[in-house]
Design an enzyme around this catalytic site. Structure first.
Site, mmCIF file in Angstrom:
data_model
loop_
_atom_site.group_PDB
_atom_site.id
_atom_site.type_symbol
_atom_site.label_atom_id
_atom_site.label_comp_id
_atom_site.label_asym_id
_atom_site.label_seq_id
_atom_site.Cartn_x
_atom_site.Cartn_y
_atom_site.Cartn_z
ATOM 1 N N ASN A 104 -12.558 30.077 -32.328
ATOM 2 C CA ASN A 104 -11.571 29.255 -31.598
ATOM 3 C C ASN A 104 -12.218 28.326 -30.560
ATOM 4 O OD1 ASN A 104 -8.912 31.777 -31.588
ATOM 5 N ND2 ASN A 104 -9.239 30.055 -32.971
ATOM 6 N N ASP A 140 -0.678 34.672 -35.071
ATOM 7 C CA ASP A 140 -0.908 33.368 -35.693
ATOM 8 C C ASP A 140 0.395 32.574 -35.824
ATOM 9 O OD1 ASP A 140 -2.376 31.383 -36.803
ATOM 10 O OD2 ASP A 140 -2.654 32.347 -38.746
HETATM 11 C C1 FPP Z 1 -3.129 31.350 -33.213
HETATM 12 O O1 FPP Z 1 -2.146 30.389 -33.526
HETATM 13 C C2 FPP Z 1 -3.068 31.728 -31.809
HETATM 14 C C3 FPP Z 1 -4.085 31.595 -30.910
HETATM 15 C C4 FPP Z 1 -5.398 31.032 -31.275
HETATM 16 C C5 FPP Z 1 -3.912 31.948 -29.496
HETATM 17 C C6 FPP Z 1 -3.060 33.141 -29.196
HETATM 18 C C7 FPP Z 1 -2.668 33.069 -27.773
HETATM 19 C C8 FPP Z 1 -1.467 33.402 -27.264
HETATM 20 C C9 FPP Z 1 -0.387 34.008 -28.063
HETATM 21 C C10 FPP Z 1 -1.144 33.142 -25.824
HETATM 22 C C11 FPP Z 1 -2.060 33.704 -24.803
HETATM 23 C C12 FPP Z 1 -2.396 35.154 -24.994
HETATM 24 C C13 FPP Z 1 -2.475 36.064 -24.018
HETATM 25 C C14 FPP Z 1 -2.972 37.418 -24.383
HETATM 26 C C15 FPP Z 1 -2.070 35.799 -22.648
HETATM 27 P P1 FPP Z 1 -2.634 28.968 -34.040
HETATM 28 O O2 FPP Z 1 -2.827 28.090 -32.858
HETATM 29 O O3 FPP Z 1 -3.826 29.139 -34.920
HETATM 30 O O4 FPP Z 1 -1.402 28.492 -34.875
HETATM 31 P P2 FPP Z 1 -1.439 27.589 -36.206
HETATM 32 O O5 FPP Z 1 -2.212 28.362 -37.231
HETATM 33 O O6 FPP Z 1 0.010 27.467 -36.562
HETATM 34 O O7 FPP Z 1 -2.066 26.293 -35.840
#
Ligand code: FPP
Length: 227
Positions: free
Chosen positions: A50, A2
């Site tokens: 998501n 996250d």
């Molecule tokens: C949460 O941060 C993260 C995600 C929803 C996506 C995770 C994906 C990756 C790390 C990259 C791709 C993964 C692979 C396995 C290739 P957020 O967007 O909710 O952050 P925020 O809470 O700060 O908005």
């Protein structure tokens, strides 16, 4: 994993740049885990919720998944890592789904570590599916309702080939579970760190593991019983 969005916002960048940088942390954590001899690592990459994000962000995340799979297959093979995935994989775009299945197939004989990607994963959906499957089996006299126990439930989860979670790490300072492996974390140690996912490096994983080593896992027993 996250904090990608906040990491980007702090730098005045687009959210997707946060996700791009998040893939570097994925690589670091996978490599460090393999180096340490960790047998199972599961990454919560995309939840059922998501899908409700802006279309452009969802598309970018799916593109990143395909790009990472193509790029990292060599890392997986070199480190003897088997790729696996949990979640409603049929929801993924066709190219992401087929690339994923291809890498899963190519790495199926690897046995040093299993890397599981949770994609379009939701724990409540997983549990609903278990209840449906078991009730169908009871209805068709394949099993009796009396025989339903923890082991039968485990065998019907996406994670049927994985052990219970020992340590759950959540980055970015949020202290909640967000529909992740609710059954499987019954006795997991929880570790919350304020570090945003794109900043999470090998040393941060070591800190989490050291914290885990200092926990006393009693599984309901007393401290005295353990010693
Ligand atoms: C949460 O941060 C993260 C995600 C929803 C996506 C995770 C994906 C990756 C790390 C990259 C791709 C993964 C692979 C396995 C290739 P957020 O967007 O909710 O952050 P925020 O809470 O700060 O908005």
């Amino acid at each position: 994993m996250d904090g990608n969005g906040r990491w980007a916002k702090q730098k005045g960048l687009l959210r997707v740049v946060g996700h791009e940088n998040g893939t570097k942390s994925v690589r670091e954590v996978v490599e460090a885990s393999a180096e340490l001899g960790i047998k199972n690592l599961t990454l919560y990459a995309f939840s059922t919720e998501n899908w409700n994000r802006p279309k452009i962000e969802v598309q970018k995340l799916m593109k990143l998944l395909v790009k990472s799979l193509k790029k990292e297959i060599k890392t997986l093979q070199d480190n003897n890592i088997k790729l696996s995935a949990i979640g409603n994989l049929n929801d993924l775009p066709k190219n992401a789904h087929s690339e994923l299945l291809e890498v899963i197939d190519k790495t199926k004989e690897n046995n040093a570590m299993t890397l599981t990607l949770a994609l379009s994963y939701g724990s409540r959906e997983e549990l609903i599916n278990v209840v449906k499957e078991l009730s169908n089996k009871v209805k068709n006299n394949i099993i009796s309702s009396d025989s339903i126990d923890e082991s039968i439930i485990n065998k019907h989860l996406y994670t049927q080939n994985l052990p219970d979670v020992d340590l759950l790490i959540r980055t970015s300072g949020e202290q909640r579970i967000s529909n992740f492996l609710l059954w499987q974390i019954a006795y997991a140690e929880l570790y919350f760190t304020p570090i945003l996912w794109p900043d999470f490096r090998k040393a941060d994983l070591y800190d989490a593991l050291i914290a885990y080593q200092n926990r006393e896992r009693r599984f309901g027993k007393t401290s005295e019983q353990l010693s």
